[in-house]
Scaffold this active site. Sequence first.
Site, PDB file in Angstrom:
ATOM      1  N   CYS A   1     -15.055  -8.420  22.447  1.00 40.09           N
ATOM      2  CA  CYS A   1     -16.088  -9.186  23.059  1.00 40.09           C
ATOM      3  C   CYS A   1     -17.400  -8.691  22.578  1.00 40.09           C
ATOM      4  O   CYS A   1     -17.380  -7.862  21.662  1.00 40.09           O
ATOM      5  CB  CYS A   1     -16.281  -8.915  24.433  1.00 40.09           C
ATOM      6  SG  CYS A   1     -16.343  -7.261  24.990  1.00 40.09           S
TER       7      CYS A   1
ATOM      8  N   CYS B   1     -18.234  -5.073  22.680  1.00 36.63           N
ATOM      9  CA  CYS B   1     -17.758  -4.302  21.881  1.00 36.63           C
ATOM     10  C   CYS B   1     -18.704  -4.309  20.429  1.00 36.63           C
ATOM     11  O   CYS B   1     -18.734  -3.175  19.748  1.00 36.63           O
ATOM     12  CB  CYS B   1     -16.483  -4.669  21.364  1.00 36.63           C
ATOM     13  SG  CYS B   1     -15.138  -4.622  22.679  1.00 36.63           S
TER      14      CYS B   1
ATOM     15  N   ASP C   1      13.865  12.629 -12.913  1.00 37.87           N
ATOM     16  CA  ASP C   1      14.316  11.501 -11.719  1.00 37.87           C
ATOM     17  C   ASP C   1      15.700  11.094 -12.100  1.00 37.87           C
ATOM     18  O   ASP C   1      16.396  11.166 -13.178  1.00 37.87           O
ATOM     19  CB  ASP C   1      13.136  10.235 -12.149  1.00 37.87           C
ATOM     20  CG  ASP C   1      13.525   9.069 -11.287  1.00 37.87           C
ATOM     21  OD1 ASP C   1      13.829   9.251  -9.876  1.00 37.87           O
ATOM     22  OD2 ASP C   1      13.615   8.062 -11.811  1.00 37.87           O
TER      23      ASP C   1
ATOM     24  N   ASP D   1      10.962   7.295 -14.919  1.00 39.63           N
ATOM     25  CA  ASP D   1      10.852   5.795 -15.420  1.00 39.63           C
ATOM     26  C   ASP D   1      10.037   4.828 -14.644  1.00 39.63           C
ATOM     27  O   ASP D   1       9.936   3.627 -15.057  1.00 39.63           O
ATOM     28  CB  ASP D   1      12.382   5.316 -15.965  1.00 39.63           C
ATOM     29  CG  ASP D   1      12.838   4.841 -14.681  1.00 39.63           C
ATOM     30  OD1 ASP D   1      12.779   5.467 -13.647  1.00 39.63           O
ATOM     31  OD2 ASP D   1      13.648   3.530 -14.792  1.00 39.63           O
TER      32      ASP D   1
ATOM     33  N   ASP E   1       7.268   7.231  -9.965  1.00 36.75           N
ATOM     34  CA  ASP E   1       7.249   8.510 -10.661  1.00 36.75           C
ATOM     35  C   ASP E   1       5.919   8.844 -11.234  1.00 36.75           C
ATOM     36  O   ASP E   1       5.554   9.926 -11.762  1.00 36.75           O
ATOM     37  CB  ASP E   1       8.203   8.449 -11.722  1.00 36.75           C
ATOM     38  CG  ASP E   1       9.519   8.529 -11.239  1.00 36.75           C
ATOM     39  OD1 ASP E   1       9.864   8.982 -10.551  1.00 36.75           O
ATOM     40  OD2 ASP E   1      10.511   7.821 -11.970  1.00 36.75           O
TER      41      ASP E   1
END
Length: 748
Positions: free
Chosen positions: A15, A18, A430, A629, A633
């Site tokens: 409102c 606020c 990885d 890759d 990573d």
Amino acid sequence: MTDKNYRLSISGMSCAGCVSSVEKALNDVTGVTSANVNFAEHTASVIASVAAETLIQAVKEAGYDAAELTASDADIMAKKQQQDLTHYKELIKKSLAAALIGLPLFIASLLGILPSLESFSNRLFWLLTGVLTLVVMIYSGRHFYLGAWKSLHNHNANMDTLIALGTGTAWLFSMIVVIFTNILPSNVQHVYFEATAIIIALINFGSALETKARGKTSEAIKRLIGLQPKTARVIRNGEEIDIPIEEVGLQEILRIRPGEKIPVDGIIIEGSSTLDESMLTGEPMPVEKKTGDDVATGTINKTGSFLLKSTRIGKDTALAQIIDMVRKAQSSKPAIGRLVDRVAAIFVPVVLIIAVITFLLWFNLAPELGITYALVATMTVLIIACPCALGLATPISIMAGVGKAAESGILIRNGDALQQAGKLTTIVLDKTGTVTQGRPAVTSIKSLAHISEEDCLSLAASIEVSSEHPLANSIIEAAKKQHLPINDVENFQAVTGKGVIANINKQQVLLGNNKLMQQQNIDVTALQDEVKIRSAEAKTPVYLAVNNKLAGIITIADPVKKDSREAITRLKEAGLKIILLTGDNKQTAQAVAKMVGITDIISDVLPEDKAHKIKQLQQAGEIVGMVGDGINDAPALAIADIGFAIGTGTDVAIESADITLMHGSLLGVVNAIIISNATVRNIKQNLFGAFIYNSLGIPVAAGILYPVMGLLLNPMMAGAAMAMSSVTVVSNANRLRFIKTVKSGGEK
């Protein structure tokens, strides 16, 4: 801190009251000049001399939430790219200007057609040449001389000091020769204007190339930014509208359609879909998402349409944090100490001291020879100390090493990476796309007696043509490789979370998991043991049934690359610690690790966790190489001492890494280390060779042989010594072309 304009997205306002609360909270912050809240847009415009984080904290303390709305990263990157391009062009112009003077003089000198210093008119020519060279020094070499002055002011010395000393001495000596020709001995009447100009031209050209190469490090950021769409479809006041991504606020409702990238982090509030999250997890399998699930910026919506409520925007999204991590890692990564600069810090002051002592000794101990010999000896000392060979020693070896690496399919981003690779103590790998091939494939087919394996695969491929299941392509590709028939299907039906059913050649065919078999009352006992074995290997078995009778199973997995085990064995033999680091589950990670001989495993990690694990290893004293890759990573690749990207992987991974393995083989890591060790040895040899010339030449230039042999080194001989040292360095560096590298199967 000067005032800045901020735009904040405010959530939690319901409102006009606020609005007042938020404005008051902002205006109460010390340093805020003005704050205006737009209730319709749920944004605040603030002029303040404090950081955005301070304003956001004030809003939160007032009971609301806030986030900064910033200019797009794409705009910022474009501006930086333009600045780098401008600097590059400026260096090229400076290089060409110096070459315009130096190159014709150099060629004329080789042809022996330059005028002597005997006549007044010839000396006028040389005087004009000296003035033009001075102009070149001011325009093209000003930054070297300023750098040398700042270095001197800070009580140290670097390559700028050497360049300024060498070129300045050559020019000053040449001008003295031109102006005082009649009072100088004939054996010292030689000018070095071409040397001054050409040295400045070459160094500027090298700096331009370095600027261009350095700009490549931002490619990772640009590609990451490219994952974020420029616009988003939001629902405001019951209408769907497309707005720039920068204007999306917190708690906005967005419509996500099939094939679109997710524009902001959020939670699904209506609908379901399958998302490609490989940019975050690195895993190739799309993930099913339903109401209540979180989704991340940059992931791709594959099939369904859904509504999303934004929970994180701008700099707070997962993608923005990955971008920030890559940025920080790239900027904070410590470069290998510049060996030449460290040496120069000692060498240059020593040369200057020797030059002063030389002048004083000649002036005081040989007064009958006058100031002429003192000046000649002093200038010769400074000329022979010119950094030609010293400056070439490292870069020429790096160029040769990088060239050899390129022949072996290894692309090296910078010399630091090449030098550091041989010092690694730990290699972190990885899994998906690095140790394995990175894409699902059919690894085995087990059929029962009444049907062949070929018929099983043909039926499965026929039914999967109509399917959107993530594993469908692997089955279809396997059938195509064997040139098996793909038949038409009828009455196709997808059973969510279980599999597919269809009619093929008047037969009812079922393809799916155990839940589908149970639903259709298919007895799977005959292949239960086979399923247990494949599941233990972290593979995915898919059941095939024909006319309500089990026919076989098709096993799908991400296969290990053929030379991964060999490469890992070689790395372990070299004394390196090998760690498997993956976002995949523990069972799958252990199965892959066992196949390739890795015992150290870290699984179930997110992108930020990968980078954190690398940091932990570094803090424990390890020099870490990371091989990966995927986009996920990128932070780990950037923060590792050396990041190795698999060339068959994503562009973001490649641009975040220091070294790219174009063939996608881990043997590239082995070869990079071999080439690194050879290159570092070569650099040390070159530096030693360069200093041999200087160490032997400087005393002779100072006149140490004059009392014994009556020999005073001619400045021309000093120039020849510089040239010889350069030839030696270049010749030695070329030996790197013959380094033996490893090929698959142990072949050299």
